[in-house]
Design a protein around this motif. Structure first.
Motif, PDB file in Angstrom:
ATOM      1  N   TYR A 324       0.852  -1.199   0.000  1.00  8.56           N
ATOM      2  CA  TYR A 324       0.000   0.000   0.000  1.00  8.56           C
ATOM      3  C   TYR A 324       0.879   1.236   0.000  1.00  8.56           C
ATOM      4  O   TYR A 324       1.863   1.306   0.733  1.00  8.56           O
ATOM      5  CB  TYR A 324      -0.908   0.017   1.238  1.00  8.56           C
ATOM      6  N   THR A 325       0.562   2.193  -0.862  1.00  8.19           N
ATOM      7  CA  THR A 325       1.264   3.477  -0.844  1.00  8.19           C
ATOM      8  C   THR A 325       0.268   4.618  -0.772  1.00  8.19           C
ATOM      9  O   THR A 325      -0.573   4.767  -1.663  1.00  8.19           O
ATOM     10  CB  THR A 325       2.115   3.696  -2.119  1.00  8.19           C
ATOM     11  N   ASP A 326       0.353   5.408   0.293  1.00  3.76           N
ATOM     12  CA  ASP A 326      -0.322   6.703   0.304  1.00  3.76           C
ATOM     13  C   ASP A 326       0.722   7.719  -0.133  1.00  3.76           C
ATOM     14  O   ASP A 326       1.721   7.925   0.548  1.00  3.76           O
ATOM     15  CB  ASP A 326      -0.838   7.023   1.710  1.00  3.76           C
ATOM     16  N   VAL A 327       0.508   8.347  -1.283  1.00  2.00           N
ATOM     17  CA  VAL A 327       1.531   9.249  -1.834  1.00  2.00           C
ATOM     18  C   VAL A 327       1.395  10.662  -1.306  1.00  2.00           C
ATOM     19  O   VAL A 327       2.141  11.558  -1.708  1.00  2.00           O
ATOM     20  CB  VAL A 327       1.495   9.292  -3.381  1.00  2.00           C
ATOM     21  N   GLY A 328       0.449  10.895  -0.396  1.00  2.00           N
ATOM     22  CA  GLY A 328       0.179  12.275   0.010  1.00  2.00           C
ATOM     23  C   GLY A 328      -0.762  12.930  -0.993  1.00  2.00           C
ATOM     24  O   GLY A 328      -1.268  12.272  -1.914  1.00  2.00           O
ATOM     25  N   ILE A 329      -0.989  14.226  -0.793  1.00  2.00           N
ATOM     26  CA  ILE A 329      -1.899  14.933  -1.702  1.00  2.00           C
ATOM     27  C   ILE A 329      -1.128  15.224  -2.979  1.00  2.00           C
ATOM     28  O   ILE A 329      -0.686  16.336  -3.231  1.00  2.00           O
ATOM     29  CB  ILE A 329      -2.423  16.219  -1.046  1.00  2.00           C
ATOM     30  N   ALA A 330      -0.930  14.191  -3.761  1.00  2.00           N
ATOM     31  CA  ALA A 330      -0.011  14.265  -4.903  1.00  2.00           C
ATOM     32  C   ALA A 330      -0.567  13.374  -6.004  1.00  2.00           C
ATOM     33  O   ALA A 330       0.005  12.342  -6.360  1.00  2.00           O
ATOM     34  CB  ALA A 330       1.383  13.822  -4.466  1.00  2.00           C
ATOM     35  N   GLU A 331      -1.706  13.816  -6.546  1.00  2.00           N
ATOM     36  CA  GLU A 331      -2.376  13.004  -7.560  1.00  2.00           C
ATOM     37  C   GLU A 331      -1.521  12.840  -8.804  1.00  2.00           C
ATOM     38  O   GLU A 331      -1.562  11.802  -9.464  1.00  2.00           O
ATOM     39  CB  GLU A 331      -3.723  13.638  -7.936  1.00  2.00           C
ATOM     40  N   GLU A 332      -0.760  13.858  -9.152  1.00  2.00           N
ATOM     41  CA  GLU A 332       0.065  13.774 -10.356  1.00  2.00           C
ATOM     42  C   GLU A 332       1.093  12.666 -10.194  1.00  2.00           C
ATOM     43  O   GLU A 332       1.264  11.810 -11.065  1.00  2.00           O
ATOM     44  CB  GLU A 332       0.777  15.110 -10.598  1.00  2.00           C
ATOM     45  N   HIS A 333       1.773  12.708  -9.059  1.00  2.00           N
ATOM     46  CA  HIS A 333       2.730  11.640  -8.786  1.00  2.00           C
ATOM     47  C   HIS A 333       2.038  10.287  -8.767  1.00  2.00           C
ATOM     48  O   HIS A 333       2.591   9.296  -9.261  1.00  2.00           O
ATOM     49  CB  HIS A 333       3.430  11.887  -7.457  1.00  2.00           C
ATOM     50  N   ALA A 334       0.843  10.232  -8.198  1.00  2.00           N
ATOM     51  CA  ALA A 334       0.142   8.945  -8.085  1.00  2.00           C
ATOM     52  C   ALA A 334      -0.025   8.290  -9.454  1.00  2.00           C
ATOM     53  O   ALA A 334       0.190   7.082  -9.610  1.00  2.00           O
ATOM     54  CB  ALA A 334      -1.220   9.152  -7.422  1.00  2.00           C
TER      55      ALA A 334
END
Lengths: 588, 588
Positions: A324-334
């Protein structure tokens, strides 16, 4: 109540320290009571009470300008800027939005509901001031969680070279909606631990003057902190340590659960925990992911910072562990991250809200679709809704479905949803989006054996005549109800089609309709402009087929009840049939 | 030639230091000759020769994975990974793309042409390696300019917590395409000046291990630098100082001009400087901005990092002074910044390429249109073209025109363009986009007095019968040519309409066509899916009007000559008329 004496920021300036402290307690109580009645953002607002009082004590709004990031934390500000009735009077609880709103007050500069925007916006406000000869302070208030978004960084990087007054207040409560994700947060911790004295400093590295305040929940400390930075002529960061949920034990202890609460949560009458035992599209999703992940070590579930919205509980995340990865508020990176995972032999499955997928058009196009990476992208809350204008779920179909190579699927029930998930996670050819059905779970009773590798093949679910209804996703069921009503009222059985695919047209099926149909109706649960139905209209443009597209208008609606929107857009069987009869009153 | 002995990276490992240095010289000469023949990215590739040789000397590609950011600087890599013929043999100069391309080589991981993506992509590659038990090195090569983009930051912030091998090589030549913009660049300068020893360190603040190499254009130094970081088990930044344009005096001196050059530039036979004296839509734009800015101190011209594309020369930028902001490669910030400027009483005018406006959907929607900020947004290079698949200008109409509150205008000649600019800069109600005409300047001979405040009012330019042609923007002229051809061939005069607005439908005019027309033809210079024509098709869906939409297919094309695309999409008068006759062969 001290608050009785306070209507606008100027009133604050007459209060003693003791009165200001009492005011903080009063504001806190009002927020708890109001939010527990209506639902809303609790933790962020409880944490920012003292900072807000101090801002309005030290600065002169609306002359001085405060830009709230995402504005999850603007309730104390609303109370202090002419809108306290929205918190003191239960009958007016729903008068004001949950976000900053310029139409409500001159102290609100922007409508903001997506995060990471305040530094950029404040830079523009400050530059306009400099160009027009103003002298006021420009303040951006940004939470630590919001710092993980790329737009926040772009804004900071540019604010830092403004060469004049701009004050970035970093409200650091050591939490995003869930835990923070990313290397930056180690630096924020170091700065908190050293009371701002560590040499290694993200903000200074960008060129800011830097101040630290450890007592963010003490009014007097915050007043002194703001006095130090007021009227600065340099881009300045004031880093403030606050406690999320401050003043409410439950919210201080379980910060994630109390970030946003449903009505009644604090009395244990809220729907949150009870819902967990009922099957939902969230529970179907989490069950599916756990099963897949346990069988295949390369499966990775990814969220950009809002795991709760998808039912990704702490327990679920713990079970997935490094899968599981929560990338933070970083939809582009996601999106880029998921694309690269897929290209490198892993199996990413990424959950994003419809409203937030908007942050990734270029990544969907370039990082993902141009590289045809086989990811599974789940779009949640895609539907016409009564949401705030900043969180509408109406635009994901126009956004996603016009990007080459993308396959965007719209299941209408749980069996289709599961079959689509299975297909998507097992194939290597297509970037696949699935618009997770919105609302209560529907079932077709039997498993779905559709071969989804046959791209753009629609499903004919009822063979009829004269009228064909193409009901996409959530609105397939509206299509079925409309078909029943047509049969009852007009005496013949129309054809019903479940398109399954939002990204293309089933030419064979649409051509075959020409023989025995005069009218095609399309139904989609989102904005019509650029959406699904227009593609059907284009297809039939050279033929005698009449086409009626039903869906949402291109507009930002703001907390309009969904039933009212259905009336406005003619999204009921009765109104649809009315439109059809207007078209061909005599005999279709 | 040493290069004769080198086909794949393994061949490098057998060479002596002297041979490697000679190889660098050879590669440099090949790049200069090739790029001066075909046009292409010159400066970035000359700067990265030694770094690339060292990467392939130390690491083992394709087992080890290198992700090139934006891939402006991948020519030396291409030469060393089986594609040297594309540089040694003039007949094969155009065989390979100017960007990394997985279909060309296993050493290329992604098609990349938009910037700031490598850290994100590499994080995904590394995570997939960790999940599947691999041990290889994962390297991202990113230029200093690309670090201004939000996606780069999101990627770095996540790469830093990967907890395993990932090497971010920062190729720092102290230049973006133009000068760098943003506070970060002061830190990069500090790090260069201190040879990486300064305590204040952006990369360390994010949690990276950090190494600095001052001799980025020395093969042996770079080999040693890479040996130090190879097989690291921690997220690591290797910061390398290089010289953009290294080895070619003109490119070292005038870095901006030599970032990308046209064929013949180095022999002074290139079109670059000669073009300046001819009127172009760029010169019309810069003249307009200079005039406005001189009369109104609140006018601000904004670009995200590619001023040259709009004719914003150094001289132009100098004249504007503080009324010009280059925000760096930060399109998201550019939109939010412009929105805030407009809301605060300034007059922002923002230039972006069609392909790069893709990076801002959410900012257009939330920061801009939800706040109805009256900015002027110029979209350049919006057209079906023979561009590389990463730089297509076909998607801005679907992207922009389905966002509520936006007004997207399509001028067809210089007088309309100027009138639209004037109107947009003088009004306070709408966010306005203008699709700058593509190609040679066209004139209608007289000024345009259209009142653009009458939103969605189309212009009837030729009254005729039976067929109405709605030609938008660039394709209005195709519409006129088609009309002439229809008159000549079919013996009647069709109606011609210039819609002016891409964001809405002129219901009155479209309804009025129903009396004496059977067929409406729409023409747009971009992707049909989600675009302009489909809105016309939807409008006429309930009527007897036949509608034919002409435009681009939803696909990524890659350097397909534009005339070939016009054939493919039936975008010539002859092919359009053929389609019309197929529809109603006897008599329209």
């Amino acid at each position: 109540m001290i608050l009785d004496k306070v209507n606008m920021p100027d009133d604050l300036k007459k209060l003693t320290t003791n009165e200001l402290n009492t005011l903080a307690d009063e504001i806190r109580s009002l927020i708890i009571k109001k939010v527990n009645t209506t639902g809303g953002h609790l933790g962020p607002n409880l944490g920012i009470v003292e900072t807000t009082i101090a801002i309005h004590y030290v600065f002169d709004c609306p002359k001085d300008k405060v830009v709230f990031d995402v504005s999850h934390q603007c309730y104390p500000h609303k109370i202090l800027t002419g809108r306290k009735e929205g918190f003191t009077n239960p009958e007016k609880y729903n008068v004001f939005t949950g976000y900053t709103a310029p139409e409500e007050s001159a102290c609100d500069l922007f409508k903001v509901g997506h995060t990471s925007t305040s530094a950029s916006l404040a830079t523009g406000v400050a530059k306009a001031r400099d160009l027009t000869g103003g002298k006021e302070n420009v303040i951006a208030l940004i939470g630590d969680g919001s710092l993980s978004g790329g737009e926040a960084y772009e804004g900071l990087n540019n604010a830092a070279v403004l060469n004049s007054n701009i004050i970035i207040v970093v409200n650091d409560n050591d939490m995003s909606i869930a835990e923070n994700a990313g290397g930056l947060y180690q630096n924020l911790k170091l700065l908190r631990d050293t009371k701002g004295k560590a040499e290694l400093n993200f903000f200074k590295s960008l060129g800011f003057e830097y101040y630290y305040e450890d007592n963010g929940n003490d009014v007097q400390s915050m007043i002194e902190a703001f006095k130090k930075v007021k009227d600065t002529n340099k881009p300045t960061v004031l880093h403030v340590k606050t406690l999320k949920g401050c003043g409410l034990k439950a919210a201080e202890t379980d910060k994630e659960t109390h970030h946003y609460i449903l009505a009644g949560t604090l009395d244990n009458t809220g729907g949150g925990s009870a819902a967990a035992s009922v099957e939902s599209y969230n529970s179907i999703t989490t069950d599916f992911i756990l099963d897949k992940a346990s069988k295949d070590g390369s499966v990775v579930a990814i969220t950009p910072a809002t795991p709760g919205a998808y039912g990704f509980t702490k327990d679920f995340r713990k079970k997935l562990g490094h899968q599981y990865t929560d990338v933070g508020i970083a939809e582009e990176h996601a999106i880029a991250y998921a694309s690269a995972l897929a290209k490198s032999g892993a199996r990413p499955i990424l959950s994003v809200l419809s409203s937030f997928i908007q942050r990734t058009y270029d990544q969907l196009s370039q990082d993902l679709c141009l590289n045809t990476s086989p990811i599974t992208l789940l779009i949640h809350w895609g539907a016409i809704s009564g949401a705030d204008s900043t969180h509408l779920g109406s635009f994901d179909i126009p956004l996603i479905s016009n990007i080459p190579n993308m396959v965007y699927l719209a299941p209408t029930n749980k069996e289709e949803y599961i079959a689509m998930l299975e297909w998507s996670m097992g194939q290597n050819e297509h970037p696949v989006g699935i618009r997770v059905p919105f609302g209560a779970v529907k079932s077709q009773g039997v498993s779905d054996f559709t071969d989804y590798s046959k791209i753009n093949r629609y499903k004919l679910t009822q063979t009829g005549e004269k009228i064909a209804i193409i009901g996409a996703g959530n609105f397939y069921h509206l299509g079925m109800r409309t078909a029943e009503e047509i049969e009852r009222k007009l005496g013949f059985k129309p054809t019903v089609i479940n398109p399954l695919f939002l990204t293309g047209v089933d030419c064979d099926m649409l051509n075959s309709l020409k023989n025995s149909h005069n009218v095609v109706i399309t139904l989609e649960d989102g904005c019509l402009a650029g959406g699904f139905g227009e593609k059907i209209s284009r297809f039939y443009g050279n033929s005698d087929m009449k086409v009626l597209n039903f869906g949402g208008k291109k507009e930002f609606t703001d907390r309009v009840p969904v039933q009212e929107l259905y009336q406005r857009y003619h999204l009921t069987p009765e109104l649809i049939i009315e439109d059809v009869l207007k078209l061909i009153p005599a005999n279709v």
